[in-house]
Design a protein around this motif. Structure first.
Motif, short mmCIF file in Angstrom:
data_model
loop_
_atom_site.label_atom_id
_atom_site.label_comp_id
_atom_site.label_asym_id
_atom_site.label_seq_id
_atom_site.Cartn_x
_atom_site.Cartn_y
_atom_site.Cartn_z
N THR A 10 62.12 -8.06 39.32
CA THR A 10 61.53 -6.98 38.54
C THR A 10 62.55 -6.41 37.55
O THR A 10 62.22 -6.15 36.38
CB THR A 10 61.00 -5.87 39.46
OG1 THR A 10 60.03 -6.42 40.35
CG2 THR A 10 60.37 -4.74 38.66
N ASN A 45 54.97 -15.59 37.38
CA ASN A 45 53.78 -14.81 37.68
C ASN A 45 52.78 -15.61 38.51
O ASN A 45 52.15 -15.06 39.43
CB ASN A 45 53.12 -14.31 36.40
CG ASN A 45 53.72 -13.03 35.89
OD1 ASN A 45 53.26 -11.94 36.21
ND2 ASN A 45 54.79 -13.15 35.11
N VAL A 71 54.28 -15.57 42.03
CA VAL A 71 54.27 -14.25 42.66
C VAL A 71 52.84 -13.84 43.02
O VAL A 71 52.61 -13.21 44.06
CB VAL A 71 54.93 -13.21 41.73
CG1 VAL A 71 54.68 -11.79 42.23
CG2 VAL A 71 56.42 -13.48 41.63
N ASN A 72 51.88 -14.19 42.19
CA ASN A 72 50.49 -13.87 42.52
C ASN A 72 50.06 -14.52 43.82
O ASN A 72 49.29 -13.95 44.61
CB ASN A 72 49.56 -14.33 41.39
CG ASN A 72 49.60 -13.39 40.20
OD1 ASN A 72 50.06 -12.26 40.30
ND2 ASN A 72 49.14 -13.88 39.05
N ALA A 124 51.38 -12.55 46.80
CA ALA A 124 50.52 -11.37 47.04
C ALA A 124 51.24 -10.27 47.82
O ALA A 124 50.66 -9.65 48.70
CB ALA A 124 49.25 -11.78 47.78
N ASP A 133 52.15 -4.37 45.37
CA ASP A 133 52.92 -3.52 44.45
C ASP A 133 54.15 -4.19 43.87
O ASP A 133 54.98 -3.52 43.24
CB ASP A 133 53.34 -2.21 45.13
CG ASP A 133 52.17 -1.46 45.72
OD1 ASP A 133 51.20 -1.22 44.98
OD2 ASP A 133 52.22 -1.14 46.92
N THR A 189 54.51 -7.15 41.53
CA THR A 189 54.14 -8.24 40.64
C THR A 189 55.34 -8.74 39.83
O THR A 189 55.29 -9.82 39.25
CB THR A 189 53.05 -7.80 39.65
OG1 THR A 189 53.59 -6.80 38.77
CG2 THR A 189 51.85 -7.23 40.40
N THR A 190 56.37 -7.95 39.72
CA THR A 190 57.65 -8.17 39.03
C THR A 190 57.58 -8.00 37.52
O THR A 190 58.61 -7.94 36.86
CB THR A 190 58.29 -9.55 39.33
OG1 THR A 190 57.63 -10.58 38.59
CG2 THR A 190 58.28 -9.85 40.81
N THR A 246 50.78 0.00 39.83
CA THR A 246 51.79 0.46 40.78
C THR A 246 52.19 1.90 40.50
O THR A 246 52.35 2.71 41.42
CB THR A 246 53.03 -0.45 40.73
OG1 THR A 246 52.62 -1.80 41.00
CG2 THR A 246 54.07 -0.03 41.75
N SER A 279 59.62 -1.07 42.20
CA SER A 279 59.01 -1.78 41.08
C SER A 279 59.13 -0.99 39.78
O SER A 279 59.56 -1.51 38.75
CB SER A 279 57.53 -2.06 41.38
OG SER A 279 57.40 -3.01 42.41
#
Length: 221
Positions: A19, A129, A132-133, A136, A139, A141-142, A148, A172
């Motif tokens: 992040t 992304n 990362v999705n 799951a 809060d 997602t980076t 958030t 985040s």
């Protein structure tokens, strides 16, 4: 299958570090590569909307390049996840791809090829992304913290969330802002190419640290 990584402690730590790096990456792309975002696609879509309405000063080609590269990266992340059966190597592979593409972006920045640099960064962020999705982790997602931030305000207002959720949200929001501040400072004093070299090195450290932590946990367990 990648969702199985969520229960491993190193994953939120790695996502927190990523992040911060997102803030750095968007600082480089927006300030040095033609007012384009490579981690946050919402900004590019809004820019394209402004340009479609006739507002001047927006680099449509750069925004479209970033969007197309990002989509390709997200598709690549799906392929990577389906090709690697074990969850830890899939996540580690995505981190390695991100670092390699950032190195390409650094080379493009040094050569003055800003579209190449932007495309490589957006491709890397698409891979991240997409990965990362699948993780799951709530809060984290980076790259985007709008929801958030709203949830964090709700935590502070009614104290309804647990301490862990509030901590993730703080990490985040604060991490993205801190990365943007650091990125703007470094771009001003070092230039885009060297900042991308620093980011690439940090990505390698995140991948190595995540891998080492997982290996140690396995041996201890």
């Amino acid at each position: 299958m990648v969702r199985g990584l969520v229960n491993h402690e190193p994953v939120p730590v790695a996502l927190g570090a990523l992040t911060v790096l997102s803030g750095l990456i968007d600082a480089v792309s927006f300030l040095a590569l033609g007012r384009v975002f490579t981690a946050n696609m919402t900004g590019n879509l809004v820019f394209l909307g402004f340009a479609a309405a006739g507002e001047p000063g927006f680099d449509v080609a750069a925004a479209v390049t970033a969007l197309v590269a990002f989509v390709a990266g997200a598709a690549g992340a799906a392929w990577l996840a389906s090709s690697i059966a074990a969850p830890h190597p899939a996540f580690l592979g995505a981190l390695a791809v991100e670092a390699a593409l950032t190195a390409v972006a650094a080379a493009g920045a040094f050569a003055g090829a800003r579209y190449l640099a932007a495309a490589a960064l957006a491709l890397a962020m698409g891979v991240r992304n997409g990965t990362v999705n699948r993780l799951a982790v709530p809060d984290m997602t980076t790259t985007v913290v709008t929801r958030t931030l709203a949830a964090l305000v709700g935590d502070l207002a009614d104290r309804s969330a647990g301490r862990g959720a509030t901590t993730r949200r703080l990490v985040s929001v604060a991490g993205l802002v801190a990365g943007a501040v650091a990125g703007a400072f470094l771009v001003r004093h070092l230039g885009a190419g060297w900042v991308l070299v620093v980011i690439c090195g940090a990505q390698v450290l995140v991948a190595a640290g995540h891998h080492a932590h997982v290996v140690l946990r396995r041996r201890a367990g």
